[in-house]
Scaffold this active site. Sequence first.
Site, PDB file in Angstrom:
ATOM      1  N   LYS A 187       0.810  -1.194   0.000  1.00 13.96           N
ATOM      2  CA  LYS A 187       0.000   0.000   0.000  1.00 13.96           C
ATOM      3  C   LYS A 187       0.855   1.261   0.000  1.00 13.96           C
ATOM      4  O   LYS A 187       0.378   2.344  -0.290  1.00 13.96           O
ATOM      5  CB  LYS A 187      -0.891   0.005   1.258  1.00 13.96           C
ATOM      6  CG  LYS A 187      -1.734  -1.230   1.404  1.00 13.96           C
ATOM      7  CD  LYS A 187      -2.367  -1.323   2.806  1.00 13.96           C
ATOM      8  CE  LYS A 187      -3.153  -2.648   2.883  1.00 13.96           C
ATOM      9  NZ  LYS A 187      -3.432  -3.020   4.284  1.00 13.96           N
ATOM     10  N   GLY A 188       2.121   1.079   0.399  1.00 13.94           N
ATOM     11  CA  GLY A 188       2.964   2.249   0.663  1.00 13.94           C
ATOM     12  C   GLY A 188       3.122   3.230  -0.485  1.00 13.94           C
ATOM     13  O   GLY A 188       3.198   4.435  -0.276  1.00 13.94           O
ATOM     14  N   ASP A 236       7.361   3.618  -2.623  1.00 15.34           N
ATOM     15  CA  ASP A 236       7.654   4.583  -1.558  1.00 15.34           C
ATOM     16  C   ASP A 236       9.149   4.604  -1.255  1.00 15.34           C
ATOM     17  O   ASP A 236       9.773   5.648  -1.216  1.00 15.34           O
ATOM     18  CB  ASP A 236       6.828   4.259  -0.294  1.00 15.34           C
ATOM     19  CG  ASP A 236       6.855   2.773   0.091  1.00 15.34           C
ATOM     20  OD1 ASP A 236       7.575   1.981  -0.538  1.00 15.34           O
ATOM     21  OD2 ASP A 236       6.119   2.411   1.034  1.00 15.34           O
ATOM     22  N   ASP A 266      14.762  -0.344  -0.264  1.00 12.18           N
ATOM     23  CA  ASP A 266      15.646  -0.579   0.874  1.00 12.18           C
ATOM     24  C   ASP A 266      16.714  -1.593   0.454  1.00 12.18           C
ATOM     25  O   ASP A 266      17.692  -1.228  -0.176  1.00 12.18           O
ATOM     26  CB  ASP A 266      14.778  -1.067   2.048  1.00 12.18           C
ATOM     27  CG  ASP A 266      15.527  -1.110   3.357  1.00 12.18           C
ATOM     28  OD1 ASP A 266      16.297  -0.176   3.641  1.00 12.18           O
ATOM     29  OD2 ASP A 266      15.342  -2.082   4.122  1.00 12.18           O
ATOM     30  N   PHE A 325      14.599   4.310  10.199  1.00 15.76           N
ATOM     31  CA  PHE A 325      13.244   3.895   9.835  1.00 15.76           C
ATOM     32  C   PHE A 325      12.404   5.141   9.600  1.00 15.76           C
ATOM     33  O   PHE A 325      12.460   6.092  10.377  1.00 15.76           O
ATOM     34  CB  PHE A 325      12.636   3.044  10.947  1.00 15.76           C
ATOM     35  CG  PHE A 325      11.356   2.375  10.534  1.00 15.76           C
ATOM     36  CD1 PHE A 325      11.369   1.182   9.831  1.00 15.76           C
ATOM     37  CD2 PHE A 325      10.128   2.956  10.839  1.00 15.76           C
ATOM     38  CE1 PHE A 325      10.190   0.574   9.430  1.00 15.76           C
ATOM     39  CE2 PHE A 325       8.935   2.349  10.447  1.00 15.76           C
ATOM     40  CZ  PHE A 325       8.967   1.156   9.736  1.00 15.76           C
ATOM     41  N   ASP A 359       4.381   3.184   6.535  1.00 14.10           N
ATOM     42  CA  ASP A 359       3.703   2.852   7.787  1.00 14.10           C
ATOM     43  C   ASP A 359       4.652   2.329   8.848  1.00 14.10           C
ATOM     44  O   ASP A 359       5.749   1.871   8.558  1.00 14.10           O
ATOM     45  CB  ASP A 359       2.650   1.769   7.535  1.00 14.10           C
ATOM     46  CG  ASP A 359       3.302   0.421   7.204  1.00 14.10           C
ATOM     47  OD1 ASP A 359       4.073   0.360   6.230  1.00 14.10           O
ATOM     48  OD2 ASP A 359       3.066  -0.562   7.935  1.00 14.10           O
ATOM     49  N   ARG A 365       0.235   6.174   7.740  1.00 15.53           N
ATOM     50  CA  ARG A 365       0.487   6.453   6.325  1.00 15.53           C
ATOM     51  C   ARG A 365       0.015   7.859   5.965  1.00 15.53           C
ATOM     52  O   ARG A 365       0.417   8.423   4.955  1.00 15.53           O
ATOM     53  CB  ARG A 365      -0.251   5.449   5.441  1.00 15.53           C
ATOM     54  CG  ARG A 365       0.188   3.999   5.635  1.00 15.53           C
ATOM     55  CD  ARG A 365      -0.474   3.112   4.581  1.00 15.53           C
ATOM     56  NE  ARG A 365      -0.365   1.699   4.900  1.00 15.53           N
ATOM     57  CZ  ARG A 365       0.704   0.939   4.608  1.00 15.53           C
ATOM     58  NH1 ARG A 365       1.728   1.473   4.008  1.00 15.53           N
ATOM     59  NH2 ARG A 365       0.708  -0.333   4.912  1.00 15.53           N
TER      60      ARG A 365
HETATM   61  P1  IMP Z   1      13.141  -4.093   0.219  1.00 19.61           P
HETATM   62  O1  IMP Z   1      13.717  -3.053  -0.725  1.00 19.61           O
HETATM   63  O2  IMP Z   1      12.859  -5.388  -0.435  1.00 19.61           O
HETATM   64  O3  IMP Z   1      14.031  -4.242   1.437  1.00 19.61           O
HETATM   65  O4  IMP Z   1      11.750  -3.636   0.778  1.00 19.61           O
HETATM   66  C1  IMP Z   1      11.274  -2.377   0.661  1.00 19.61           C
HETATM   67  C2  IMP Z   1       9.899  -2.324   1.268  1.00 19.61           C
HETATM   68  O5  IMP Z   1       9.989  -2.430   2.694  1.00 19.61           O
HETATM   69  C3  IMP Z   1       9.255  -0.982   0.973  1.00 19.61           C
HETATM   70  O6  IMP Z   1       8.415  -1.062  -0.134  1.00 19.61           O
HETATM   71  C4  IMP Z   1       8.515  -0.681   2.249  1.00 19.61           C
HETATM   72  O7  IMP Z   1       7.191  -1.206   2.152  1.00 19.61           O
HETATM   73  C5  IMP Z   1       9.228  -1.431   3.338  1.00 19.61           C
HETATM   74  N1  IMP Z   1      10.134  -0.525   4.076  1.00 19.61           N
HETATM   75  C6  IMP Z   1      11.483  -0.487   3.986  1.00 19.61           C
HETATM   76  N2  IMP Z   1      11.997   0.449   4.777  1.00 19.61           N
HETATM   77  C7  IMP Z   1      10.955   1.053   5.406  1.00 19.61           C
HETATM   78  C8  IMP Z   1      10.849   2.124   6.372  1.00 19.61           C
HETATM   79  O8  IMP Z   1      11.834   2.744   6.821  1.00 19.61           O
HETATM   80  N3  IMP Z   1       9.585   2.449   6.764  1.00 19.61           N
HETATM   81  C9  IMP Z   1       8.481   1.796   6.314  1.00 19.61           C
HETATM   82  N4  IMP Z   1       8.534   0.802   5.404  1.00 19.61           N
HETATM   83  C10 IMP Z   1       9.763   0.421   4.959  1.00 19.61           C
HETATM   84 MG    MG Z   2       6.268  -0.980  -0.065  1.00 23.63          MG
END
Ligand code: IMP
Ligand code: MG
Length: 194
Positions: A41-42, A98, A101, A150, A157, A163
């Site tokens: 949803k982000g 959004d 990471d 974070f 969220d 959100r």
């Molecule tokens: P990754 O790149 O596979 O590690 O995952 C990224 C997802 O993790 C993003 O789409 C967000 O939904 C969630 N996420 C990563 N870091 C944060 C944060 O600092 N706050 C909230 N959600 C996060």
């Molecule tokens: Mg996300």
Amino acid sequence: MTEVARVLFRREDIRRRTRELGRTITGDYEGREPVLISVLKGGTVFLADLIREIRLPLRVDFMSISSYGGAAESMGRVRILKDLDEDISDSHVIVVEDIVDTGLTLSYLRSVLASRGPASIEICALLDRTVRRIAPLEVRYVGFECPDVFVVGYGLDVAGRFRNLPHILAVEDVQAVTERPELLLPYLAADGQA
Ligand code: IMP
Ligand code: MG
């Protein structure tokens, strides 16, 4: 109030940067009709603002995914809970997120989408936390580089909440705000600066 969080990216700065990204995408996709895909949803808050800064005919579509266990074990493999409504073959796809990471989720999703024969795929992320990257991933459009904290608000969220914060906050104590979400309530008020 004790400092569990602080404003990291202000609403005005997000708006200005989103306008710039919209202008760049408008130029890059001139004469084409991109499909903007948001991961629920982000990414939806950013998507809603971004599309109104793009001066082109475009379509939007949504996907909902859930990861298998921790990112490290699953290597980003995800289960598709809701797939796209439309066929993307021969389409110019822009995945709107959004935050990127580790990059595990998006690099996997990108390969899933690539297998469907789109004309092109690019990624547009409001935030890019490159210091935590595990999977190599080219993010063509980036709003801001995100420090290793974070973040919550503007679509992001903490335990499903907040959100709707207007600014993006850096959360200093994630455990505290997960257990006691009311700590962030002041940031929902008026100008959102607590
Ligand atoms: P990754 O790149 O596979 O590690 O995952 C990224 C997802 O993790 C993003 O789409 C967000 O939904 C969630 N996420 C990563 N870091 C944060 C944060 O600092 N706050 C909230 N959600 C996060
Ligand atoms: Mg996300």
